[in-house]
Write a protein that holds these residues in place. Structure first.
Motif, PDB file in Angstrom:
ATOM      1  N   UNK A   1      23.348  10.855 -17.846  1.00 29.42           N
ATOM      2  CA  UNK A   1      23.614   9.308 -18.196  1.00 29.42           C
ATOM      3  C   UNK A   1      22.408   8.849 -18.490  1.00 29.42           C
ATOM      4  N   UNK A   2      21.109   9.147 -18.049  1.00 35.62           N
ATOM      5  CA  UNK A   2      19.709   8.660 -18.413  1.00 35.62           C
ATOM      6  C   UNK A   2      19.631   8.893 -19.853  1.00 35.62           C
ATOM      7  N   UNK A   3      19.981  10.276 -20.272  1.00 36.34           N
ATOM      8  CA  UNK A   3      19.865  10.662 -21.680  1.00 36.34           C
ATOM      9  C   UNK A   3      20.907   9.847 -22.738  1.00 36.34           C
ATOM     10  N   UNK A   4      21.591   9.216 -22.129  1.00 34.05           N
ATOM     11  CA  UNK A   4      22.788   8.259 -22.897  1.00 34.05           C
ATOM     12  C   UNK A   4      22.195   6.806 -22.969  1.00 34.05           C
ATOM     13  N   UNK A   5      21.073   6.655 -22.300  1.00 37.53           N
ATOM     14  CA  UNK A   5      20.364   5.372 -22.493  1.00 37.53           C
ATOM     15  C   UNK A   5      20.513   4.337 -21.377  1.00 37.53           C
ATOM     16  N   UNK A   6      20.979   4.858 -20.227  1.00 40.65           N
ATOM     17  CA  UNK A   6      21.240   3.876 -19.133  1.00 40.65           C
ATOM     18  C   UNK A   6      20.206   4.280 -18.121  1.00 40.65           C
ATOM     19  N   UNK A   7      19.588   3.115 -17.360  1.00 40.44           N
ATOM     20  CA  UNK A   7      18.759   3.272 -16.084  1.00 40.44           C
ATOM     21  C   UNK A   7      19.770   3.564 -14.850  1.00 40.44           C
ATOM     22  N   UNK A   8      19.642   4.579 -14.565  1.00 36.84           N
ATOM     23  CA  UNK A   8      20.260   5.200 -13.348  1.00 36.84           C
ATOM     24  C   UNK A   8      19.594   4.753 -12.023  1.00 36.84           C
ATOM     25  N   UNK A   9      20.233   4.013 -11.301  1.00 35.21           N
ATOM     26  CA  UNK A   9      19.256   3.541 -10.060  1.00 35.21           C
ATOM     27  C   UNK A   9      19.955   4.589  -8.943  1.00 35.21           C
ATOM     28  N   UNK A  10      21.291   4.932  -8.783  1.00 36.02           N
ATOM     29  CA  UNK A  10      21.473   5.813  -7.800  1.00 36.02           C
ATOM     30  C   UNK A  10      22.896   6.791  -8.258  1.00 36.02           C
ATOM     31  N   UNK A  11      23.020   7.988  -7.886  1.00 38.22           N
ATOM     32  CA  UNK A  11      24.290   8.783  -8.079  1.00 38.22           C
ATOM     33  C   UNK A  11      24.721   9.420  -6.801  1.00 38.22           C
ATOM     34  N   UNK A  12      25.679   9.063  -6.326  1.00 37.62           N
ATOM     35  CA  UNK A  12      26.058   9.770  -4.964  1.00 37.62           C
ATOM     36  C   UNK A  12      27.735   9.912  -4.893  1.00 37.62           C
ATOM     37  N   UNK A  13      27.918  10.747  -3.794  1.00 42.59           N
ATOM     38  CA  UNK A  13      29.497  10.933  -3.639  1.00 42.59           C
ATOM     39  C   UNK A  13      29.809   9.750  -2.324  1.00 42.59           C
ATOM     40  N   UNK A  14      30.858   9.067  -2.330  1.00 42.20           N
ATOM     41  CA  UNK A  14      31.072   8.054  -1.536  1.00 42.20           C
ATOM     42  C   UNK A  14      31.746   9.054  -0.321  1.00 42.20           C
ATOM     43  N   UNK A  15      32.297   8.070   0.740  1.00 38.70           N
ATOM     44  CA  UNK A  15      32.896   8.748   2.045  1.00 38.70           C
ATOM     45  C   UNK A  15      34.318   9.473   1.576  1.00 38.70           C
ATOM     46  N   UNK A  16      34.879   9.055   0.404  1.00 35.57           N
ATOM     47  CA  UNK A  16      36.266   9.702  -0.126  1.00 35.57           C
ATOM     48  C   UNK A  16      35.808  10.918  -1.075  1.00 35.57           C
ATOM     49  N   UNK A  17      34.664  11.256  -1.222  1.00 32.50           N
ATOM     50  CA  UNK A  17      34.210  12.292  -2.433  1.00 32.50           C
ATOM     51  C   UNK A  17      34.336  11.944  -3.569  1.00 32.50           C
ATOM     52  N   UNK A  18      34.371  10.374  -3.918  1.00 26.83           N
ATOM     53  CA  UNK A  18      34.407   9.958  -5.404  1.00 26.83           C
ATOM     54  C   UNK A  18      32.968   9.771  -5.990  1.00 26.83           C
ATOM     55  N   UNK A  19      32.738  10.374  -6.995  1.00 19.81           N
ATOM     56  CA  UNK A  19      31.459  10.169  -7.597  1.00 19.81           C
ATOM     57  C   UNK A  19      31.094   8.670  -7.873  1.00 19.81           C
ATOM     58  N   UNK A  20      29.848   8.093  -7.691  1.00 20.53           N
ATOM     59  CA  UNK A  20      29.617   6.610  -7.704  1.00 20.53           C
ATOM     60  C   UNK A  20      28.337   6.664  -8.522  1.00 20.53           C
ATOM     61  N   UNK A  21      27.989   5.847  -9.682  1.00 14.58           N
ATOM     62  CA  UNK A  21      26.833   5.720 -10.450  1.00 14.58           C
ATOM     63  C   UNK A  21      26.641   4.504 -10.389  1.00 14.58           C
ATOM     64  N   UNK A  22      25.297   4.042 -10.011  1.00 16.05           N
ATOM     65  CA  UNK A  22      24.837   2.552  -9.942  1.00 16.05           C
ATOM     66  C   UNK A  22      23.807   2.664 -11.442  1.00 16.05           C
ATOM     67  N   UNK A  23      24.248   2.223 -12.357  1.00 16.62           N
ATOM     68  CA  UNK A  23      23.377   2.192 -13.695  1.00 16.62           C
ATOM     69  C   UNK A  23      23.391   1.101 -14.350  1.00 16.62           C
ATOM     70  N   UNK A  24      22.520   0.490 -15.248  1.00 16.68           N
ATOM     71  CA  UNK A  24      22.579  -0.360 -15.942  1.00 16.68           C
ATOM     72  C   UNK A  24      22.189  -0.075 -17.440  1.00 16.68           C
TER      73      UNK A  24
END
Length: 97
Positions: free
Chosen positions: A74-97
């Motif tokens: 995601x960073x290579x695609x030009x986004x500033x990634x703040x956080x990548x994690x799995x939530x309590x349901x196992x879903x991937x979450x990406x905090x990026x701008x």
């Protein structure tokens, strides 16, 4: 980061309204495609993919490897990634701008 592109629906086909393709902010869509596409599936960017489905039912080490790979791609695609994690349901979450 705002990215204007043709929008896809949940089936990854083009959204069409009034007989025309829908354009909009596709930042979320770009990140989702990067996570879900497998390496080699996109002939224009064959290495810009994670293939998250390969990590289903994986060990903690493999899941951490996937999260690092997501952040990298995601960073290579030009986004500033703040956080990548799995939530309590196992879903991937990406905090990026």
């Amino acid at each position: 980061m705002k990215r204007t592109d043709y929008m896809l629906n949940d089936n990854f086909t083009f959204q069409i309204e009034d007989g025309d393709f829908v354009r909009g902010n596709a930042a979320h869509q770009h990140i989702s495609l990067t996570i879900n596409t497998h390496p080699g599936e996109d002939r224009f960017s064959p290495t810009m993919a994670v293939g998250a489905s390969r990590y289903i039912n994986s060990s903690t080490d493999r899941l951490n490897e996937m999260l690092l790979k997501i952040k990298s791609k995601v960073s290579q695609d030009g986004f500033k990634v703040k956080k990548v994690y799995l939530d309590e349901d196992g879903c991937i979450r990406v905090n990026a701008e």
